[in-house]
Design a protein around this motif. Structure first.
Motif, PDB file in Angstrom:
ATOM      1  N   ASN A  16       0.796  -1.382   0.086  1.00 44.44           N
ATOM      2  CA  ASN A  16      -0.026  -0.115  -0.053  1.00 44.44           C
ATOM      3  C   ASN A  16       0.869   1.388   0.037  1.00 44.44           C
ATOM      4  O   ASN A  16       0.276   2.282   0.269  1.00 44.44           O
ATOM      5  CB  ASN A  16      -0.990   0.074   1.258  1.00 44.44           C
ATOM      6  CG  ASN A  16      -2.275  -0.678   1.257  1.00 44.44           C
ATOM      7  OD1 ASN A  16      -2.720  -1.082   0.090  1.00 44.44           O
ATOM      8  ND2 ASN A  16      -2.516  -1.363   2.202  1.00 44.44           N
ATOM      9  N   TRP A  17       2.108   1.286  -0.043  1.00 44.75           N
ATOM     10  CA  TRP A  17       2.916   2.315  -0.141  1.00 44.75           C
ATOM     11  C   TRP A  17       2.348   3.303  -1.232  1.00 44.75           C
ATOM     12  O   TRP A  17       2.176   2.972  -2.294  1.00 44.75           O
ATOM     13  CB  TRP A  17       4.357   1.938  -0.568  1.00 44.75           C
ATOM     14  CG  TRP A  17       5.080   1.044   0.457  1.00 44.75           C
ATOM     15  CD1 TRP A  17       4.533   0.586   1.520  1.00 44.75           C
ATOM     16  CD2 TRP A  17       6.460   0.850   0.580  1.00 44.75           C
ATOM     17  NE1 TRP A  17       5.477  -0.277   2.417  1.00 44.75           N
ATOM     18  CE2 TRP A  17       6.587  -0.023   1.775  1.00 44.75           C
ATOM     19  CE3 TRP A  17       7.591   0.952  -0.106  1.00 44.75           C
ATOM     20  CZ2 TRP A  17       7.999  -0.564   2.158  1.00 44.75           C
ATOM     21  CZ3 TRP A  17       8.763   0.658   0.177  1.00 44.75           C
ATOM     22  CH2 TRP A  17       9.054  -0.129   1.169  1.00 44.75           C
ATOM     23  N   ARG A  19      -0.262   4.846  -1.334  1.00 48.00           N
ATOM     24  CA  ARG A  19      -1.887   4.643  -1.789  1.00 48.00           C
ATOM     25  C   ARG A  19      -2.409   5.835  -1.183  1.00 48.00           C
ATOM     26  O   ARG A  19      -3.456   6.678  -1.793  1.00 48.00           O
ATOM     27  CB  ARG A  19      -2.228   3.342  -0.914  1.00 48.00           C
ATOM     28  CG  ARG A  19      -3.818   3.319  -1.423  1.00 48.00           C
ATOM     29  CD  ARG A  19      -4.364   1.907  -0.647  1.00 48.00           C
ATOM     30  NE  ARG A  19      -5.698   1.606  -0.944  1.00 48.00           N
ATOM     31  CZ  ARG A  19      -6.565   0.642  -0.564  1.00 48.00           C
ATOM     32  NH1 ARG A  19      -5.732  -0.596   0.082  1.00 48.00           N
ATOM     33  NH2 ARG A  19      -7.730   0.741  -0.940  1.00 48.00           N
ATOM     34  N   TRP A  20      -2.239   6.462   0.117  1.00 45.13           N
ATOM     35  CA  TRP A  20      -2.648   7.582   0.843  1.00 45.13           C
ATOM     36  C   TRP A  20      -1.406   8.728   0.554  1.00 45.13           C
ATOM     37  O   TRP A  20      -1.743   9.432   1.716  1.00 45.13           O
ATOM     38  CB  TRP A  20      -3.060   7.205   2.268  1.00 45.13           C
ATOM     39  CG  TRP A  20      -4.203   6.125   2.137  1.00 45.13           C
ATOM     40  CD1 TRP A  20      -5.475   6.455   1.626  1.00 45.13           C
ATOM     41  CD2 TRP A  20      -4.116   4.744   2.245  1.00 45.13           C
ATOM     42  NE1 TRP A  20      -6.224   5.368   1.735  1.00 45.13           N
ATOM     43  CE2 TRP A  20      -5.337   4.268   2.109  1.00 45.13           C
ATOM     44  CE3 TRP A  20      -3.212   3.878   2.775  1.00 45.13           C
ATOM     45  CZ2 TRP A  20      -5.638   2.722   2.429  1.00 45.13           C
ATOM     46  CZ3 TRP A  20      -3.471   2.447   2.959  1.00 45.13           C
ATOM     47  CH2 TRP A  20      -4.595   1.996   2.835  1.00 45.13           C
ATOM     48  N   THR A  28      -3.811   1.523   6.742  1.00 46.43           N
ATOM     49  CA  THR A  28      -5.146   1.160   6.437  1.00 46.43           C
ATOM     50  C   THR A  28      -6.221   1.832   7.481  1.00 46.43           C
ATOM     51  O   THR A  28      -7.447   1.673   7.199  1.00 46.43           O
ATOM     52  CB  THR A  28      -5.509  -0.234   6.415  1.00 46.43           C
ATOM     53  OG1 THR A  28      -4.729  -0.841   7.735  1.00 46.43           O
ATOM     54  CG2 THR A  28      -4.483  -0.992   5.565  1.00 46.43           C
ATOM     55  N   ASN A 120       5.775   2.550   3.928  1.00 45.57           N
ATOM     56  CA  ASN A 120       5.540   3.431   3.217  1.00 45.57           C
ATOM     57  C   ASN A 120       7.155   4.185   2.882  1.00 45.57           C
ATOM     58  O   ASN A 120       7.439   5.041   2.383  1.00 45.57           O
ATOM     59  CB  ASN A 120       4.910   4.856   3.795  1.00 45.57           C
ATOM     60  CG  ASN A 120       4.147   5.533   2.608  1.00 45.57           C
ATOM     61  OD1 ASN A 120       4.027   4.907   1.552  1.00 45.57           O
ATOM     62  ND2 ASN A 120       3.701   6.508   3.100  1.00 45.57           N
ATOM     63  N   HIS A 225      -6.105  -7.488   2.505  1.00 41.97           N
ATOM     64  CA  HIS A 225      -5.884  -6.550   1.663  1.00 41.97           C
ATOM     65  C   HIS A 225      -7.049  -6.651   0.641  1.00 41.97           C
ATOM     66  O   HIS A 225      -7.429  -5.307   0.396  1.00 41.97           O
ATOM     67  CB  HIS A 225      -4.572  -7.046   0.843  1.00 41.97           C
ATOM     68  CG  HIS A 225      -4.057  -5.675  -0.083  1.00 41.97           C
ATOM     69  ND1 HIS A 225      -4.551  -5.987  -1.531  1.00 41.97           N
ATOM     70  CD2 HIS A 225      -3.586  -4.646   0.030  1.00 41.97           C
ATOM     71  CE1 HIS A 225      -4.184  -4.944  -2.068  1.00 41.97           C
ATOM     72  NE2 HIS A 225      -3.786  -3.970  -1.236  1.00 41.97           N
ATOM     73  N   ASP A 228      -9.991  -4.815   2.287  1.00 41.49           N
ATOM     74  CA  ASP A 228      -9.760  -3.455   2.798  1.00 41.49           C
ATOM     75  C   ASP A 228     -10.188  -3.315   4.279  1.00 41.49           C
ATOM     76  O   ASP A 228     -10.515  -2.227   4.895  1.00 41.49           O
ATOM     77  CB  ASP A 228     -10.483  -2.227   2.001  1.00 41.49           C
ATOM     78  CG  ASP A 228      -9.718  -1.661   0.770  1.00 41.49           C
ATOM     79  OD1 ASP A 228      -8.454  -1.895   0.862  1.00 41.49           O
ATOM     80  OD2 ASP A 228     -10.391  -1.149  -0.030  1.00 41.49           O
TER      81      ASP A 228
END
Length: 309
Positions: A16-17, A19-20, A28, A120, A225, A228
């Motif tokens: 998820n690096w 992703r936000w 998450t 991240n 994953h 979510d």
């Protein structure tokens, strides 16, 4: 021993690096939106409140296996002290020394690194004795409430406690969903019950703290994953199956959750009362409050979660 290709293949699928955003430290937990919290509150029907924390005490859940993870050392600093003179109001105070992961707790994203990196892409070297966890510390979690979902794997297998070394698979998780009439959805906090904590509750700390023990398999991060999930917690000391499924590959689920996904994880949750309550009410989704103590730079923290049905 380098991490094997199988680990890296899964890591690529769940990563998820970015992703936000590149500065993200919540992982998450970003999935717990205002809409998710409102929907979580709407699950409350009976108002029944179920505590999920173990008591913090000197004869606690830790067995000495992990260096420095000490049970609480609780002392009284003063007792019935009349600070303002004779025959005035008296007070008592106490102090405690404990490992932040001593009892029921959350692991912060900074708790685990691999290949020199944290979640991240932050450098693992950013954790120092002085700065502690400069990134991804437990203080970054903030208020934590959402819909909780109990996946009672032991009950789904028709037993009170999973056997030694049982590796919980995505099929096991889906089987529990089907039997319990619930489906994990975005922003959920997933609680996975093995029944293993019954060893500790019965006073058998050795069996609870030693291997082999049931836990999540290497492939379950792909389940979380895909759905979510915002966080996952279990009623075991190690969260994942021990000994590991691949020789010498220790704590791969920790690395996939915390480093690759940014998925908060918890251990030593007492899910026995919740198992009984959910079975009695015939529903396995509820409102869950589980904010950790905000130790600045901490790589984990105690939590006293409460499920509200």
């Amino acid at each position: 021993m380098p991490l094997p290709p199988e680990f890296h293949d899964i890591a690529k699928r769940v990563n998820n690096w970015g992703r936000w955003g590149d500065a993200d430290e919540a992982g998450t937990l970003n999935l717990i939106t205002d809409d998710v919290v409102r929907a979580a509150a709407a699950t409350i029907q009976s108002g029944r409140r179920v505590p999920l924390a173990l008591p913090l005490k000197q004869d606690g859940v830790q067995t000495g296996t992990i260096p420095g993870r000490v049970n609480p050392l609780h002392t009284m600093t003063f007792i019935n002290l009349e600070m303002f003179g004779p025959d005035t109001v008296a007070t008592s105070d106490d102090a405690v020394t404990l490992g932040l992961q001593a009892g029921t707790h959350w692991d912060a994203l900074a708790h685990v690194s691999h290949s020199g990196t944290l979640y991240n892409g932050r450098p693992a070297a950013s954790i120092t004795p002085h700065t502690r966890a400069a990134h991804g510390g437990i203080d970054r979690v903030g208020p934590l409430v959402s819909r909780g979902v109990l996946l009672d794997i032991a009950r789904a297998h028709g037993t009170e406690r999973l056997s030694d070394g049982h590796a919980i698979t995505p099929d096991d998780l889906e089987r529990a969903e089907e039997q319990q009439g619930v489906r994990v959805q975005a922003g959920d906090i997933v609680l996975v019950r093995t029944g293993w904590i019954q060893h500790y509750l019965a006073g058998d700390r050795g069996s609870y703290g030693n291997m082999p023990a049931p836990g999540l398999s290497l492939h379950t991060p792909e389940f979380f994953h895909a759905r979510d999930a915002a966080a996952v917690a279990t009623d075991t000391l190690g969260l994942e199956v021990l000994p590991p499924e691949i020789d010498s590959l220790w704590l791969p689920v920790h690395a996939l959750h915390l480093v690759e996904m940014g998925l908060l994880q918890g251990q030593n949750w007492n899910l026995e009362g919740l198992s009984e309550a959910c079975a009695a009410e015939g529903r396995y989704a509820f409102f869950l409050t589980a904010t950790p103590e905000p130790f600045t730079g901490g790589t984990g923290a105690p939590v006293a979660p409460v499920a509200v049905l």
